[in-house]
Design a protein around this motif. Structure first.
Motif, PDB file in Angstrom:
ATOM      1  N   LEU A   5       2.459   2.671 -12.099  1.00 38.50           N
ATOM      2  CA  LEU A   5       2.888   1.874 -10.388  1.00 38.50           C
ATOM      3  C   LEU A   5       3.228   1.367 -10.615  1.00 38.50           C
ATOM      4  CD1 LEU A   5       1.545   1.999  -7.558  1.00 38.50           C
ATOM      5  CD2 LEU A   5      -0.301   0.685  -8.168  1.00 38.50           C
ATOM      6  N   ARG A  12      -3.890  -1.172  -3.831  1.00 40.39           N
ATOM      7  CA  ARG A  12      -3.083   0.068  -3.898  1.00 40.39           C
ATOM      8  C   ARG A  12      -3.444   0.643  -5.729  1.00 40.39           C
ATOM      9  NH1 ARG A  12       2.000  -2.720  -2.496  1.00 40.39           N
ATOM     10  NH2 ARG A  12       3.038  -1.087  -0.636  1.00 40.39           N
ATOM     11  N   THR A  15      -7.456   1.298  -5.381  1.00 38.31           N
ATOM     12  CA  THR A  15      -7.393   3.223  -4.325  1.00 38.31           C
ATOM     13  C   THR A  15      -6.849   3.686  -5.428  1.00 38.31           C
ATOM     14  OG1 THR A  15      -6.397   1.691  -1.617  1.00 38.31           O
ATOM     15  CG2 THR A  15      -6.030   3.891  -2.258  1.00 38.31           C
ATOM     16  N   LEU A  16      -5.640   3.450  -6.189  1.00 38.29           N
ATOM     17  CA  LEU A  16      -5.357   5.184  -6.730  1.00 38.29           C
ATOM     18  C   LEU A  16      -6.635   5.632  -7.938  1.00 38.29           C
ATOM     19  CD1 LEU A  16      -2.036   4.119  -7.454  1.00 38.29           C
ATOM     20  CD2 LEU A  16      -2.329   5.989  -6.253  1.00 38.29           C
ATOM     21  N   ARG A  17      -7.128   4.013  -8.402  1.00 42.05           N
ATOM     22  CA  ARG A  17      -8.664   4.631  -9.707  1.00 42.05           C
ATOM     23  C   ARG A  17     -10.086   4.928  -8.711  1.00 42.05           C
ATOM     24  NH1 ARG A  17      -8.208  -1.424 -12.063  1.00 42.05           N
ATOM     25  NH2 ARG A  17      -7.276  -1.270 -13.902  1.00 42.05           N
ATOM     26  N   VAL A  21      -7.539   8.150 -10.418  1.00 46.46           N
ATOM     27  CA  VAL A  21      -6.095   8.047 -11.267  1.00 46.46           C
ATOM     28  C   VAL A  21      -5.806   6.324 -11.604  1.00 46.46           C
ATOM     29  CG1 VAL A  21      -3.587   7.753 -10.713  1.00 46.46           C
ATOM     30  CG2 VAL A  21      -4.681   9.963  -9.514  1.00 46.46           C
ATOM     31  N   HIS A 115       6.558   4.582  -0.125  1.00 48.72           N
ATOM     32  CA  HIS A 115       6.532   5.898  -1.413  1.00 48.72           C
ATOM     33  C   HIS A 115       6.984   6.530  -1.698  1.00 48.72           C
ATOM     34  CE1 HIS A 115       3.385   5.629   0.963  1.00 48.72           C
ATOM     35  NE2 HIS A 115       2.694   5.163   0.339  1.00 48.72           N
ATOM     36  N   HIS A 181      -6.106   4.355   3.936  1.00 50.25           N
ATOM     37  CA  HIS A 181      -5.316   4.825   3.262  1.00 50.25           C
ATOM     38  C   HIS A 181      -3.918   4.134   2.624  1.00 50.25           C
ATOM     39  CE1 HIS A 181      -8.752   6.728   0.795  1.00 50.25           C
ATOM     40  NE2 HIS A 181      -9.426   6.090   0.665  1.00 50.25           N
ATOM     41  N   LEU A 188      -2.608   8.436  -0.190  1.00 49.79           N
ATOM     42  CA  LEU A 188      -2.993   8.973  -0.810  1.00 49.79           C
ATOM     43  C   LEU A 188      -2.518  10.168  -0.715  1.00 49.79           C
ATOM     44  CD1 LEU A 188      -6.325   7.931  -1.916  1.00 49.79           C
ATOM     45  CD2 LEU A 188      -4.292   7.844  -3.403  1.00 49.79           C
ATOM     46  N   TRP A 202      -2.203  17.762  -8.199  1.00 48.94           N
ATOM     47  CA  TRP A 202      -3.052  16.183  -8.463  1.00 48.94           C
ATOM     48  C   TRP A 202      -4.153  15.650  -9.134  1.00 48.94           C
ATOM     49  CZ3 TRP A 202      -2.749  11.447  -5.687  1.00 48.94           C
ATOM     50  CH2 TRP A 202      -4.053  10.761  -5.261  1.00 48.94           C
TER      51      TRP A 202
END
Length: 213
Positions: A5, A12, A15-17, A21, A115, A181, A188, A202
């Motif tokens: 990242l 951010r 959010t991914l965690r 991820v 993104h 998100h 996501l 994913w």
């Protein structure tokens, strides 16, 4: 599979965690005003959504060019708030944040998150591409005392548009239209679709579960 990242944003990363991820974080050294000015020199005036994507790409390319990002997927993100036709990133100071909120209260804006994904994997596609996701945000009609108290927390100075939806600014966002998100800073669903374009599902980003003994 290594996933990097290219962003310093704790929101951010969180959010991914929360989606399972665990990215590595490498922060870019991009000068955002300079990158925007260079893009406008090359392409002409940019729409707010275009600003978000240009900056996401610049951050991603900066990090992807480092040795530390070899054999990895690299994601760069950037967010701007479109309000009354103009793009707004982080406010310059407290006075700027107060003035923005005095204009935004009781109105709506569009939060654009760019993104950009680069496939740096040794056996990857070499792809470099991106997308901007957009969410409409409706703001509460808060009074001057609430604005000043919120700005005094310092939070609005570090986030695009001078607000959060997942932090201290949450009570001042009455509703959104679109991906929640994305307002936090990374969509996501948009990221999932980018991954699908290069043949990655994913679940492949999530660490393999450890077996209990």
């Amino acid at each position: 599979m290594r996933f990097v990242l290219a962003s310093a944003s704790p929101a951010r990363l969180a959010t991914l965690r929360s989606a399972g991820v665990q990215p590595e974080v490498l922060v870019s050294d991009v000068d955002e005003p300079a990158a925007t000015a260079e893009a406008e020199k090359r392409y002409g005036a940019l729409e707010p959504a275009g600003v978000a994507l240009i900056l996401a790409r610049a951050k991603c390319e900066d990090v992807a060019g480092r040795d530390e990002a070899d054999d990895a997927l690299v994601l760069g993100c950037d967010s701007v708030l479109e309000f009354e036709g103009a793009a707004h990133g982080k406010p310059s100071d407290s006075s700027d944040a107060i003035a923005r909120w005095q204009r935004m209260r009781g109105k709506s804006g569009i939060l654009h998150s760019g993104h950009w994904l680069i496939d740096n994997r040794d056996d990857g596609t070499g792809a470099t591409f991106g997308v901007t996701a957009s969410t409409v945000v409706h703001f509460a009609d808060i009074d001057d005392a609430e604005i000043e108290a919120y700005v005094a927390t310092g939070e609005p100075l570090y986030v695009a548009g001078a607000f959060t939806v997942d932090g201290l600014g949450g009570p001042f966002v009455t509703s959104i239209e679109g991906d929640y998100h994305n307002v936090v800073g990374v969509s996501l669903p948009a990221l999932r679709e980018l991954l699908q374009e290069i043949g990655i599902s994913w679940h492949e980003l999530r660490p393999a579960p450890t077996e209990s003994v």
